[in-house]
Design an enzyme around this catalytic site. Structure first.
Site, PDB file in Angstrom:
ATOM      1  CG  PHE A  10      -2.147   0.864   1.042  1.00 19.45           C
ATOM      2  CD1 PHE A  10      -3.135   0.546   0.124  1.00 19.45           C
ATOM      3  CD2 PHE A  10      -2.301   2.020   1.802  1.00 19.45           C
ATOM      4  CE1 PHE A  10      -4.260   1.356  -0.040  1.00 19.45           C
ATOM      5  CE2 PHE A  10      -3.427   2.835   1.648  1.00 19.45           C
ATOM      6  CZ  PHE A  10      -4.404   2.498   0.723  1.00 19.45           C
ATOM      7  CB  THR A  12       3.851   5.711  -4.540  1.00 20.47           C
ATOM      8  OG1 THR A  12       4.905   5.949  -3.629  1.00 20.47           O
ATOM      9  CG2 THR A  12       3.560   6.957  -5.337  1.00 20.47           C
ATOM     10  CB  VAL A  13       1.363   2.531  -7.583  1.00 27.63           C
ATOM     11  CG1 VAL A  13       0.322   2.162  -8.644  1.00 27.63           C
ATOM     12  CG2 VAL A  13       2.586   3.158  -8.241  1.00 27.63           C
ATOM     13  CB  ILE A 137       1.883   6.121 -21.876  1.00 25.82           C
ATOM     14  CG1 ILE A 137       2.557   7.434 -21.468  1.00 25.82           C
ATOM     15  CG2 ILE A 137       1.534   6.132 -23.360  1.00 25.82           C
ATOM     16  CD1 ILE A 137       3.870   7.706 -22.193  1.00 25.82           C
ATOM     17  CE  LYS A 206       9.810   1.874 -17.226  1.00 19.54           C
ATOM     18  NZ  LYS A 206      10.167   3.234 -16.815  1.00 19.54           N
TER      19      LYS A 206
HETATM   20  N1  LIG Z   1       5.715   4.983  -8.450  1.00 20.36           N
HETATM   21  C1  LIG Z   1       5.498   5.031  -9.747  1.00 20.36           C
HETATM   22  O1  LIG Z   1       5.259   6.097 -10.318  1.00 20.36           O
HETATM   23  C2  LIG Z   1       5.523   3.771 -10.576  1.00 20.36           C
HETATM   24  C3  LIG Z   1       5.377   3.850 -11.971  1.00 20.36           C
HETATM   25  C4  LIG Z   1       5.335   2.685 -12.717  1.00 20.36           C
HETATM   26  C5  LIG Z   1       5.494   1.469 -12.091  1.00 20.36           C
HETATM   27  N2  LIG Z   1       5.682   1.425 -10.747  1.00 20.36           N
HETATM   28  C6  LIG Z   1       5.832   0.126 -10.106  1.00 20.36           C
HETATM   29  O2  LIG Z   1       4.774  -0.050  -9.177  1.00 20.36           O
HETATM   30  C7  LIG Z   1       5.229  -0.838  -8.090  1.00 20.36           C
HETATM   31  C8  LIG Z   1       4.956  -0.098  -6.793  1.00 20.36           C
HETATM   32  O3  LIG Z   1       5.651   1.111  -6.827  1.00 20.36           O
HETATM   33  P1  LIG Z   1       5.443   2.239  -5.718  1.00 20.36           P
HETATM   34  O4  LIG Z   1       6.087   3.458  -6.249  1.00 20.36           O
HETATM   35  O5  LIG Z   1       4.051   2.277  -5.278  1.00 20.36           O
HETATM   36  O6  LIG Z   1       6.380   1.648  -4.570  1.00 20.36           O
HETATM   37  P2  LIG Z   1       6.361   2.033  -3.000  1.00 20.36           P
HETATM   38  O7  LIG Z   1       5.821   3.411  -2.796  1.00 20.36           O
HETATM   39  O8  LIG Z   1       7.711   1.709  -2.479  1.00 20.36           O
HETATM   40  O9  LIG Z   1       5.292   1.014  -2.423  1.00 20.36           O
HETATM   41  C9  LIG Z   1       5.538  -0.328  -2.227  1.00 20.36           C
HETATM   42  C10 LIG Z   1       4.914  -0.692  -0.895  1.00 20.36           C
HETATM   43  O10 LIG Z   1       4.942  -2.104  -0.746  1.00 20.36           O
HETATM   44  C11 LIG Z   1       5.402  -2.366   0.574  1.00 20.36           C
HETATM   45  N3  LIG Z   1       5.992  -3.701   0.651  1.00 20.36           N
HETATM   46  C12 LIG Z   1       7.194  -4.097   0.200  1.00 20.36           C
HETATM   47  N4  LIG Z   1       7.374  -5.408   0.483  1.00 20.36           N
HETATM   48  C13 LIG Z   1       6.268  -5.813   1.130  1.00 20.36           C
HETATM   49  C14 LIG Z   1       5.867  -7.036   1.690  1.00 20.36           C
HETATM   50  N5  LIG Z   1       6.635  -8.118   1.654  1.00 20.36           N
HETATM   51  N6  LIG Z   1       4.646  -7.109   2.280  1.00 20.36           N
HETATM   52  C15 LIG Z   1       3.849  -6.032   2.344  1.00 20.36           C
HETATM   53  N7  LIG Z   1       4.174  -4.824   1.837  1.00 20.36           N
HETATM   54  C16 LIG Z   1       5.380  -4.722   1.231  1.00 20.36           C
HETATM   55  C17 LIG Z   1       6.403  -1.278   0.856  1.00 20.36           C
HETATM   56  O11 LIG Z   1       6.663  -1.159   2.223  1.00 20.36           O
HETATM   57  P3  LIG Z   1       8.093  -0.535   2.695  1.00 20.36           P
HETATM   58  O12 LIG Z   1       8.101   0.860   2.221  1.00 20.36           O
HETATM   59  O13 LIG Z   1       8.027  -0.677   4.168  1.00 20.36           O
HETATM   60  O14 LIG Z   1       9.154  -1.369   2.053  1.00 20.36           O
HETATM   61  C18 LIG Z   1       5.687  -0.068   0.284  1.00 20.36           C
HETATM   62  O15 LIG Z   1       4.766   0.461   1.184  1.00 20.36           O
HETATM   63  C19 LIG Z   1       6.696  -1.127  -8.358  1.00 20.36           C
HETATM   64  O16 LIG Z   1       6.827  -2.375  -8.995  1.00 20.36           O
HETATM   65  C20 LIG Z   1       7.097  -0.020  -9.304  1.00 20.36           C
HETATM   66  O17 LIG Z   1       8.185  -0.383 -10.144  1.00 20.36           O
HETATM   67  C21 LIG Z   1       5.688   2.545  -9.967  1.00 20.36           C
END
Ligand SMILES: NC(=O)c1ccc[n+]([C@@H]2O[C@H](COP(=O)([O-])OP(=O)(O)OC[C@H]3O[C@@H](n4cnc5c(N)ncnc54)[C@H](OP(=O)(O)O)[C@@H]3O)[C@@H](O)[C@H]2O)c1
Length: 428
Positions: A10, A12-13, A137, A206
């Site tokens: 839970f 950013t995304v 996109i 990508k």
């Molecule tokens: N952000 C973007 O704009 C974007 C764009 C395209 C694709 N993505 C992809 O989307 C995915 C998520 O990105 P995000 O930016 O949302 O990442 P994020 O903000 O780091 O969120 C990931 C969350 O998952 C939690 N997590 C990690 N391991 C876990 C586990 N074993 N059990 C439960 N929770 C766990 C993390 O907790 P902790 O922080 O405590 O580790 C964090 O809260 C990634 O694969 C990323 O490459 C993101």
């Protein structure tokens, strides 16, 4: 009918999903032919659960993934944790349990996608990942659906917002690489370890996925040659501008006679090329095809709402298919044997920047090295002669990867030459 969703993570995304379900509920329900309900959310521990509850997130937070994977009422598992493990294990278990899966995890899909796609097929469930390439996109579904009648011949993309932000600062404002990286980190665009973004690794992930959707070929990450932006100097940026180019980190997947070539490299783009004006953290995918000709898909490659929009689009598509009783079709149905291009067959113009002794005959020596490989110059510039060394820039006519390797080796073997940089140049 209500379709229940289990979220893994839970951050950013994932925390952007409720916004769309609330603000766009009517349209989503009409498209999905069902209500969508976030039934459970996996977080790491009780501290995180309590923090999120205290912040007003009213969800059923769980800390054991089996509470989601073993819940027969959950139809769709949405993995938004990132990284390879435990995401790979959790997705595998979800697919094995007959659940449909959505992910945005390009690192995982580029390196282990083959096994996960095959498992989803065996189990007759969906595995969708629109957000994994260029965030907001909708490029994968466009390639898989809207361009089915067209034959794609080349995909060029500005696929990494962090490096594009940095390159824009270096080009438009003359910043050094180091200054651009520091600001990107301060603004939260670059992580404390920026390697994946600045070394072209993220863009290469990508390119692997775009190869599947554009060309039906599943290539390995190791088949994508990648070079990042960390060696680009202000001198390279300035000379590119003088010659009518903009340097950007570009992913390039193209089909040539012998097969598919995929690479990520700093590229001189002619100023009038549509990708040259893609600035800041924006992404764009430029598609060359035999039907449409040239088309470009532009938008935010990252960010909470744009990325969550792509994730929810996948969820809606799955819900609709569950309702229509045709779940299990692959995200991308175009598949053919993978054949990689031969180095002799991959051609481009190149920029070479060298430091040579500041005395007579050096351009002649350079001409002899290139001529021995049957490569001619399109432009030659001598800059900054200081009595000791001179900086020479060469733009070649087209040469192959084999010729590039031979010339590079010969230039590096000259003890009094210093090959400062060489980049691909796009254009006729
Ligand atoms: N952000 C973007 O704009 C974007 C764009 C395209 C694709 N993505 C992809 O989307 C995915 C998520 O990105 P995000 O930016 O949302 O990442 P994020 O903000 O780091 O969120 C990931 C969350 O998952 C939690 N997590 C990690 N391991 C876990 C586990 N074993 N059990 C439960 N929770 C766990 C993390 O907790 P902790 O922080 O405590 O580790 C964090 O809260 C990634 O694969 C990323 O490459 C993101």
């Amino acid at each position: 009918m209500t379709i229940k969703i289990g979220l893994l993570g839970f951050g950013t995304v994932a925390s952007g999903i409720p916004f769309l379900l609330t603000e766009n509920g009517e349209k989503i329900e009409a498209a999905a032919h069902s209500d969508l309900e976030i039934a459970k959310v996996l977080v790491k521990d009780d501290d995180e659960k309590n923090r999120l509850l205290a912040a007003g997130n009213n969800y059923n937070f769980v800390t054991n993934v089996d509470e989601i994977l073993g819940d027969a009422d959950i139809d769709i598992v949405v993995e938004l944790m990132g990284r390879i493990e435990p995401a790979r294990t959790f997705i595998t278990k979800a697919l094995e349990a007959g659940k449909n899966v959505v992910s945005a995890n390009k690192d995982l899909i580029a390196t282990h996608g083959k096994e996960l796609i095959s498992l989803a097929q065996d189990k007759g469930v969906a595995f969708y990942y629109e957000a994994a390439v260029a965030g907001g996109i909708p490029i994968l579904r466009t390639l898989a659906n809207s361009l089915t009648s067209d034959k794609v011949t080349r995909i060029l993309g500005v696929l990494n917002g962090t490096s594009n932000f940095m390159m824009t600062k270096m080009v438009d404002e003359g910043w050094t690489y180091e200054a651009a990286l520091k600001t990107a980190q301060e603004l939260g665009y670059a992580e404390s370890d920026p390697t994946n973004d600045v070394e072209g690794i993220d863009a290469a992930y990508k390119a692997v996925i775009l190869s599947q959707f554009g060309f039906g070929m599943t290539i390995d990450f190791d088949d994508v040659a990648h070079k990042g932006i960390s060696n680009i100097t202000p001198d390279d940026v300035t000379v590119a501008q003088e010659l009518g180019y903009v340097i950007k980190l570009v992913g390039d997947v193209q089909e040539v006679a012998s097969g598919l070539s995929a690479e990520v490299s700093p590229t001189f783009l002619p100023k009038e090329h549509p990708l040259a004006s893609v600035n800041g953290v924006m992404n764009a995918v430029f598609v060359e095809s035999i039907g449409i000709g040239e088309s470009m898909y532009y938008g935010p490659g990252a960010g909470q709402k744009p990325t969550a929009t792509s994730v929810v689009a996948d969820i809606v598509r799955i819900a609709r298919r569950l309702n229509d009783g045709n779940i299990g079709k692959p995200f991308n149905e175009f598949s053919r044997p993978t054949q990689l291009a031969q180095p002799d067959d991959i051609k481009a113009k190149y920029y070479f920047a060298l430091s040579v002794p500041d005395r007579k005959g050096q351009i002649l020596r350079l001409a002899e090295i290139f001529n021995a490989e049957d490569v001619s110059f399109e432009q030659v510039l001598q800059q900054k002669a200081n009595g000791t060394t001179a900086r020479v820039v060469i733009i070649t006519h087209e040469l192959s990867k084999t010729q590039l390797a031979n010339i590079t080796e010969k230039l590096q073997a000259q003890v009094d030459f210093d090959l400062l940089n060489s980049f691909k140049v796009l254009g006729e």
